[in-house]
Structures are given as structure tokens and as C-alpha cells.
Design a protein around this motif. Structure first.
Motif, PDB file in Angstrom:
ATOM      1  N   ALA A   1      -6.863   3.505  -3.397  1.00 42.32           N
ATOM      2  CA  ALA A   1      -6.913   4.152  -4.709  1.00 42.32           C
ATOM      3  C   ALA A   1      -7.132   5.652  -4.556  1.00 42.32           C
ATOM      4  O   ALA A   1      -6.509   6.463  -5.253  1.00 42.32           O
ATOM      5  N   LEU A   2      -8.000   6.030  -3.620  1.00 47.60           N
ATOM      6  CA  LEU A   2      -8.250   7.454  -3.392  1.00 47.60           C
ATOM      7  C   LEU A   2      -7.011   8.141  -2.820  1.00 47.60           C
ATOM      8  O   LEU A   2      -6.662   9.251  -3.229  1.00 47.60           O
ATOM      9  N   ALA A   3      -6.343   7.453  -1.894  1.00 51.01           N
ATOM     10  CA  ALA A   3      -5.136   8.045  -1.300  1.00 51.01           C
ATOM     11  C   ALA A   3      -4.055   8.227  -2.356  1.00 51.01           C
ATOM     12  O   ALA A   3      -3.351   9.233  -2.378  1.00 51.01           O
ATOM     13  N   ARG A   4      -3.941   7.242  -3.260  1.00 54.30           N
ATOM     14  CA  ARG A   4      -2.936   7.352  -4.315  1.00 54.30           C
ATOM     15  C   ARG A   4      -3.256   8.534  -5.231  1.00 54.30           C
ATOM     16  O   ARG A   4      -2.361   9.198  -5.754  1.00 54.30           O
ATOM     17  N   ALA A   5      -4.562   8.785  -5.427  1.00 53.55           N
ATOM     18  CA  ALA A   5      -4.943   9.922  -6.264  1.00 53.55           C
ATOM     19  C   ALA A   5      -4.679  11.248  -5.549  1.00 53.55           C
ATOM     20  O   ALA A   5      -4.241  12.211  -6.149  1.00 53.55           O
ATOM     21  N   LEU A   6      -4.926  11.235  -4.249  1.00 50.32           N
ATOM     22  CA  LEU A   6      -4.830  12.486  -3.490  1.00 50.32           C
ATOM     23  C   LEU A   6      -3.392  12.926  -3.255  1.00 50.32           C
ATOM     24  O   LEU A   6      -3.088  14.113  -3.242  1.00 50.32           O
ATOM     25  N   VAL A   7      -2.488  11.935  -3.089  1.00 52.21           N
ATOM     26  CA  VAL A   7      -1.200  12.190  -2.471  1.00 52.21           C
ATOM     27  C   VAL A   7      -0.400  13.302  -3.145  1.00 52.21           C
ATOM     28  O   VAL A   7       0.294  14.069  -2.497  1.00 52.21           O
ATOM     29  N   ARG A   8      -0.528  13.459  -4.443  1.00 54.63           N
ATOM     30  CA  ARG A   8       0.281  14.515  -5.061  1.00 54.63           C
ATOM     31  C   ARG A   8      -0.524  15.776  -5.305  1.00 54.63           C
ATOM     32  O   ARG A   8      -0.119  16.652  -6.051  1.00 54.63           O
TER      33      ARG A   8
ATOM     34  N   GLY B   1      -7.945   6.917   6.531  1.00 54.65           N
ATOM     35  CA  GLY B   1      -7.960   5.913   7.590  1.00 54.65           C
ATOM     36  C   GLY B   1      -7.343   4.586   7.216  1.00 54.65           C
ATOM     37  O   GLY B   1      -7.835   3.529   7.611  1.00 54.65           O
ATOM     38  N   ILE B   2      -6.282   4.605   6.417  1.00 55.32           N
ATOM     39  CA  ILE B   2      -5.666   3.332   6.022  1.00 55.32           C
ATOM     40  C   ILE B   2      -4.212   3.273   6.448  1.00 55.32           C
ATOM     41  O   ILE B   2      -3.460   2.427   5.981  1.00 55.32           O
ATOM     42  N   ALA B   3      -3.821   4.146   7.378  1.00 49.07           N
ATOM     43  CA  ALA B   3      -2.407   4.215   7.761  1.00 49.07           C
ATOM     44  C   ALA B   3      -1.913   2.893   8.339  1.00 49.07           C
ATOM     45  O   ALA B   3      -0.742   2.564   8.216  1.00 49.07           O
TER      46      ALA B   3
ATOM     47  N   TRP C   1       0.278  11.210   5.310  1.00 46.51           N
ATOM     48  CA  TRP C   1      -0.802  12.209   5.317  1.00 46.51           C
ATOM     49  C   TRP C   1      -2.004  11.716   4.497  1.00 46.51           C
ATOM     50  O   TRP C   1      -3.136  11.738   4.954  1.00 46.51           O
ATOM     51  N   ALA C   2      -1.715  11.207   3.264  1.00 44.38           N
ATOM     52  CA  ALA C   2      -2.806  10.745   2.405  1.00 44.38           C
ATOM     53  C   ALA C   2      -3.473   9.518   3.005  1.00 44.38           C
ATOM     54  O   ALA C   2      -4.706   9.377   2.968  1.00 44.38           O
TER      55      ALA C   2
ATOM     56  N   VAL D   1       0.839  -1.192   0.000  1.00 40.88           N
ATOM     57  CA  VAL D   1       0.000   0.000   0.000  1.00 40.88           C
ATOM     58  C   VAL D   1       0.883   1.254   0.000  1.00 40.88           C
ATOM     59  O   VAL D   1       0.638   2.200  -0.743  1.00 40.88           O
ATOM     60  N   PHE D   2       1.939   1.214   0.808  1.00 35.43           N
ATOM     61  CA  PHE D   2       2.845   2.366   0.862  1.00 35.43           C
ATOM     62  C   PHE D   2       3.406   2.668  -0.531  1.00 35.43           C
ATOM     63  O   PHE D   2       3.360   3.803  -0.998  1.00 35.43           O
ATOM     64  N   ASP D   3       3.918   1.626  -1.198  1.00 31.19           N
ATOM     65  CA  ASP D   3       4.531   1.841  -2.511  1.00 31.19           C
ATOM     66  C   ASP D   3       3.500   2.277  -3.548  1.00 31.19           C
ATOM     67  O   ASP D   3       3.798   3.058  -4.452  1.00 31.19           O
ATOM     68  N   ASN D   4       2.283   1.765  -3.420  1.00 27.67           N
ATOM     69  CA  ASN D   4       1.221   2.205  -4.320  1.00 27.67           C
ATOM     70  C   ASN D   4       0.995   3.707  -4.192  1.00 27.67           C
ATOM     71  O   ASN D   4       0.905   4.414  -5.192  1.00 27.67           O
TER      72      ASN D   4
END
Lengths: 344, 313
Positions: free
Chosen positions: A144-151, A123-125, A117-118, A93-96
Motif C-alpha cells: 500500500a505504501l509503495a502504491r502511494a509512493l510510486v507516482r 523491500g517487497i520487490a 524502484w517503489a 502486487v506489480f499491477d497494484n
């Protein structure tokens, strides 16, 4: 944050049939807009052209007033969530979540903090070390949402992100999604075929059919004042009753078609004789099937009665039903577009 | 429900018994497996056991009896320089041709993923070396490498790369002969490997490629961090098949070089054949042919474990 605009955008896969047919749209900064339509209406193709995954046959895409039609997806500063989530199955998940940052050459030291942060946002930390296959559907969707948000992209594109979740989860995910969008205020385009999602999520809804925009408006506008018979028949469950009345098509929502006792009658109400043929109990509501009689022949229609309203009629019997005059919509027989009321 | 079933079973006793058998998974499993089991036992298992037995005796083609000699035949094989040459050649042949096959098959599979006109025809052409009998293909190559009529020499001279005095004898010079049989073998193994890898590439969902494009991955990042790890399990299977096929194969060598010149293309499989059948020393031939067996089992085990570990879904 950015505005998104399409100018006369079209996509032809074959010469005759357009998947998207000359669509003009302007999406202001921070708006949550929903593309709604049946499958094959072109909503996903339109989204993919905005993303840069498909190249339009004609027309342009503008992000923040800049023409991006020729740019690759990675140069548009957008993020997308797919129906299948499209997580990289071999990565944790981290690498994703870190992948878009690494691809954009973020400083190494910066990455863990941003990922955290993402992940905390959704809530998936505590799952960061896991592989996607070890997560439930709802958890994958959050990754998937966190990966979209992170940048922190300018625009979010969401392609039916909730349709792989079960019904219960979908309701809570919808709520979270909207709260999240309000909080970060990023322009969001959401594609769905589910009208409940569209009505519940969108600041505005774009109803599409056969590659064309049928109507754009706030959810209630689109529901209450459909621009044509397609929108009238697509939205609402059950949809609007549409009956042929000579020069025009008459439309009214099942919930506006009530027994005469259930409504204050004044001169703003129109009366109809309704022969009840079947009643379906749906818990909070009843669907009353029957035939509208008189005038220009019979027509099958539906009434939707809350279970708190008594049904004063037996199967097979006739009864007076009424509709408020402003709840009657008129459509042109040829074009299907809204027209002025005609005398009944 | 019961009435219906008994009615259906009514007509004849024999037929209903047959139908019941056809519904029984235990019976069906065995019935369907039996041909494969018979085939493997008769054509693989039996010869293998026979080879194990022969290798510890002194049996020859002409004798009726044989006596147990322990590991003497293995020792005898390992004392001959031809054997160690064959070991070296087997490794060279296998490793070089597999490396080439994987690189070329990967490239080919990627090309076949693209949309272009006449793709079906290209696919057909690519499968041809695999479908055509290997002996036929090898004979074709024999002409291509012919010492006098070689098409390669003719072409290279006509486009001016070779002068009139240059006349490489493809199958007559040790290095060229090895290069030649590797070429033929790569040509032959390429289709299967390409098709296996094509299956691997097409198995990656389109969404994953799209997600990588949107996340900003460039060409190398996409190839090395997304596509390669995802196709690795399947590539390993292709490599495993390739290694086993190559290390145990002698058809190409048998037809094209017969191990020559000066045993420079002799591999263990062909050496076992020439020693055991042509030379008549069945026992030593069996010992040579068994030499690679433990190694291949180890390779297969490792590869399958690796493939399972990298499995991603």
C-alpha cells in the motif's frame, strides 16, 4: 512537495452535529503532521476532505496555495494509504503498484522501472508477482505504501496505516515509516487514535475532539503543556491527574507525583498528603492509586513510580508526596482552558 | 465443573437425553438436512429417474405396460422438425433474455447503490415481479399484448408513433411473439439478478473505490479494471441461475403463447410438455426434456469453476 492548508473547513452530516467544525490549519512543506483524537473526533473526515473523498459543507482546502476544494481526488496529486490498505485483490502486487501510473497515462516503458524502484524502497520487490491475499499483513501494508509512493505525490495521507499490524510489527513499521518520510521529505498527514504513534512520529501533533482542534504543537509541547483538560486527559497513559480545587482544576502527571524522599525538596515543590489504596506492578513502573487528602476534600489520584524508586509506604498508610511547582497545571473550571496558577 | 454438569442433567432422563442429542453435531446435521433431502428426492430426484426410465421405453399416457426400446424415442424426437425448431428457440430465448437481464440488472443494481429519497419503495417495486406469482404476472402481460385491447398499441398510437393502419399483433406474428415472451421473461428474472448483483456491488469495500479515485482512475478504468473483475464471480452465479431457469422454464410460454404461432415460441420444455402430456407420448416427452440436461450440467460446471478461479478474497 507542497503545503497544505484548510480554511474554516466544516462538515455537517446532520444539522446539529458537526463532524468537523471550522478548522484552520497550515501544514508547511515536508512536515510530518499527525491528527490525533478519539474515534468520532473528526480526524478521518478532515483527512478525507483534504483528499477530496468528502466534500466540505463549508470552507476550503488549499494545496500549494491553490484552492482545490472543487477538484476531484485524482486532480490533487495526493496519495493515500488506508487502514485496510485497500489493495486491489484481483491484481498482482506489480499491477497494484502500477495502477496509479497507468491511470495517469505514464509511458508504458517507464512503468516497470518505477514500480521496481517503489517496491525496492519497501523491500517487497520479490513479491511483485503475488496476489495480495498471499501476503502477510506487514507485506500488504508495504505494498500500500509503495502504491502511494510510486507516482511521487505532493502529499501523503495516511489513515491509521499501522493499526492492523500486531504490536511488535507496529513498532518497527513506525520506525521505517518515519525514516522513509525523512528520506523523501514529502508532506505527510497521518491520522491515528494511538498517542504512542502520534508522539513518536509527528513533527507536530493536532489534537482533535468533537470536530474541533484542541491543540497543535510539537509532541512534547502537547504532552507537557496541554491547552485544556481534554488534551490533558487524553494524552499520557495513565493520563494527567485532574482534581477540583475550588475555582480551578489542578492537573499533574502521575510521573511527577513522587514520594518526598524521591525528590530533592526545595521551595519549588508542593507537598500533599497521599493515602495509598492500591499498587499495580507494570514491570518497569508501578502505578500507585490513592486519595489526596487535606485542603478542599479528598480526590482520587495516581502516581507512577519507576521500579528503581523505592516505595516507602504500605497500603492504607499516609505519606507525604510532592510535585514540582512548574509541573502543576491549572485549568479554568468552566471552559477547561489553561489559566494562571492560583495559590494552593 | 463436573458437579455442575451432573446437577444440570439430573431432572429427568428423557429430557437430558434430548438435550444431549441437541448438542450432538452429527445428529443435528442430519435432523436439519432431512427435510431438504426428502424434498429433493421426492420432487426432483424421483421424477428425474422416472424421466430417465421413460425415455428408453415406449410408455404412453394410456398404457399400463411399457417395453424397453433403447434410444428410439430420442431418434424419433430428433427426426421431427418441431424438435430442432424448439432447440433453436430455446437457445435464442435463453441467450437473448440472459444478455438483457445481465445488462439491465447491472444497471439497476448500480442505481440502487446510490442514495436517494424513497429508495425503499423502489426496491419494493423492483422485487414485486419476483414475489408475485408468475402466472398472475403473465396473465397481466397477456392483456398488455392482447390483439385488440393491447395497451402498447393504444399508447403508441396516441403519442403518434403508429399510424391508424398499423396494428401489430404481438402474440400472433412469429418475431413479435418471441420478442414478447423474452420481454416477459426479462421482466420476471430481473429482480433476482439485480439483487444478486447488488450484493456483489455492495461487497466491494468503500476503501477500494476511494483508493481507485485517489489513484486517478477515470470512469471506464474504474468500471472495467476494478469493479467488473471484483463482481465477476457473483455475476457468473447470477448468469448460471438465469440460464438454468430460462432454459428449463415453460410457464411464461405456456400462459402467453402456448408455443405458437406456428411453434415459433416453442422451447424444449414446452415441447416436452405438449408431446408428453397433451400428446400422450410420455416416452418422447421424457426424451425431449432430457435433451438439455447434459448441456446444462456442463454449463453449470464451467460457470462454477470459472467463479472459483476468479474468486478474489
Amino acid at each position: 512537495m507542497a503545503t497544505v492548508e484548510t480554511r474554516k473547513i466544516s462538515k455537517f452530516y446532520t444539522h446539529e452535529q458537526a463532524a468537523v467544525d471550522g478548522i484552520d490549519l497550515f501544514i508547511p512543506e515536508g512536515e510530518f503532521i499527525v491528527f490525533l483524537g478519539p474515534s468520532g473526533c473528526g480526524k478521518t473526515t478532515l483527512l478525507r476532505m483534504i483528499a477530496g473523498l468528502e466534500h466540505p459543507t463549508a470552507g476550503d482546502v488549499l494545496i500549494d496555495d491553490r484552492v482545490v476544494t472543487a477538484l476531484a481526488p485524482r486532480d490533487r496529486n495526493i496519495a493515500m494509504v488506508f487502514q485496510s490498505y485497500a489493495l486491489y485483490p484481483h491484481m498482482s502486487v506489480f499491477d497494484n503498484i502500477a495502477f496509479p501510473l497507468r491511470a495517469r497515462q505514464f509511458a508504458k516503458a517507464e512503468i516497470p522501472g518505477k514500480v521496481r524502484w517503489a517496491a525496492e524502497m519497501f523491500g517487497i520487490a520479490r513479491f511483485l508477482e503475488r496476489k495480495p491475499r498471499e501476503l502477510s499483513g506487514g507485506e500488504r501494508q508495504r505494498v500500500a505504501l509503495a502504491r502511494a509512493l510510486v507516482r511521487e505525490p505532493q502529499v501523503f495521507l495516511l489513515d491509521e496505516p499501522l493499526s492492523n499490524l500486531d504490536a511488535k510489527l507496529r513498532t518497527s513499521a513506525r520506525d521505517e515509516l518515519q525514516q522513509f518520510q525523512r528520506r523523501i521529505g514529502t508532506t505527510t498527514i497521518y491520522v491515528t487514535h494511538d498517542q504512542v504513534e502520534a508522539m513518536g512520529l509527528g513533527d507536530r501533533v493536532v489534537v482533535l475532539s468533537q470536530g474541533k482542534v484542541r491543540q497543535v504543537g510539537k509532541p512534547l509541547e502537547v504532552y507537557d503543556e496541554p491547552a485544556d483538560t481534554f488534551v490533558a486527559g487524553f494524552l499520557g497513559s495513565p493520563p494527567m491527574n485532574l482534581i477540583d480545587r475550588g475555582s480551578a482544576i489542578l492537573g499533574f502527571r502521575p510521573e511527577h507525583f513522587l514520594p518526598i524522599e524521591a525528590r530533592e525538596t526545595g521551595n519549588d515543590a508542593v507537598r500533599f498528603t497521599f493515602r495509598v489504596t492500591r499498587v499495580e506492578y507494570l514491570g518497569a513502573d508501578r502505578l500507585v492509586y490513592g486519595m489526596l487528602e487535606g485542603g478542599a476534600g479528598e480526590a482520587k489520584v495516581l502516581s507512577r513510580l519507576p521500579s528503581t524508586v523505592p516505595l516507602p509506604v504500605q497500603l492504607g498508610e499516609r505519606h507525604e508526596f510532592v510535585i514540582g511547582r512548574r509541573d502543576l497545571k491549572f485549568f479554568d473550571r468552566q471552559t477547561g482552558l489553561r489559566t494562571a496558577p492560583i495559590p494552593l | 465443573m463436573t458437579a455442575l454438569a451432573s446437577h444440570a442433567a439430573a431432572p429427568t432422563g428423557a429430557r437430558s437425553r434430548l438435550r444431549r442429542l441437541a448438542d450432538s453435531e452429527r445428529f443435528l446435521a442430519w435432523a436439519l438436512l432431512a427435510p431438504a433431502v426428502v424434498f429433493i428426492v421426492a420432487l426432483v430426484g424421483f421424477p428425474f429417474v422416472l424421466a430417465l426410465l421413460y425415455s428408453v421405453t415406449n410408455v404412453t399416457v394410456g398404457t399400463q405396460s411399457a417395453s424397453f426400446v433403447g434410444l428410439a424415442k430420442f431418434r424419433q424426437a430428433m427426426e421431427s422438425p418441431a424438435f430442432w425448431g424448439a432447440v433453436r428457440n430455446t437457445f435464442l430465448f435463453t441467450l437473448v433474455s440472459q444478455a438483457l437481464v445481465i445488462v439491465l440488472a447491472g444497471t439497476l443494481a448500480r442505481l440502487l447503490m446510490m442514495e436517494f429519497r424513497g429508495k425503499w419503495f423502489v426496491r419494493l417495486l423492483i422485487l414485486l415481479p419476483w414475489v408475485a406469482p408468475i402466472s398472475l404476472g403473465s396473465i397481466g402481460w397477456l392483456w398488455i399484448f392482447d390483439s385488440i385491447y393491447s395497451v402498447i398499441n393504444w399508447t403508441l398510437r396516441h403519442i403518434g408513433i403508429f399510424g391508424p393502419e398499423t396494428w401489430p399483433i404481438w402474440l400472433g406474428q412469429p418475431t413479435l411473439a418471441m420478442a414478447s415472451i423474452i420481454t416477459v421473461h426479462v421482466w420476471r428474472m430481473l429482480p433476482l439478478a439485480a439483487i444478486i448483483m447488488l450484493a456483489g456491488f455492495s461487497g466491494i469495500p468503500k476503501d477500494i473505490h476511494d483508493a481507485a479515485a485517489i489513484d486517478g482512475a477515470g470512469f471506464w478504468r474504474r468500471e472495467l479494471q476494478i469493479i467488473l473483475p471484483l463482481v465477476l464471480p457473483i455475476v457468473l452465479v447470477a448468469v448460471l441461475f438465469g440460464i438454468v431457469f430460462t432454459a428449463t422454464d415453460m410457464i411464461v410460454i405456456f400462459i402467453i403463447t402456448r408455443g405458437g404461432p406456428f411453434d415459433s415460441t416453442q422451447v424444449l420444455a414446452s415441447l416436452a410438455y405438449y408431446t408428453g402430456i397433451d400428446g400422450g407420448d410420455l416416452a418422447e416427452g421424457a426424451a425431449i426434456s432430457l435433451f438439455l440436461f447434459p448441456l446444462l450440467v456442463a454449463i453449470a460446471y464451467l460457470m462454477l469453476r470459472l467463479a472459483r478461479r476468479t474468486e478474489v478474497t
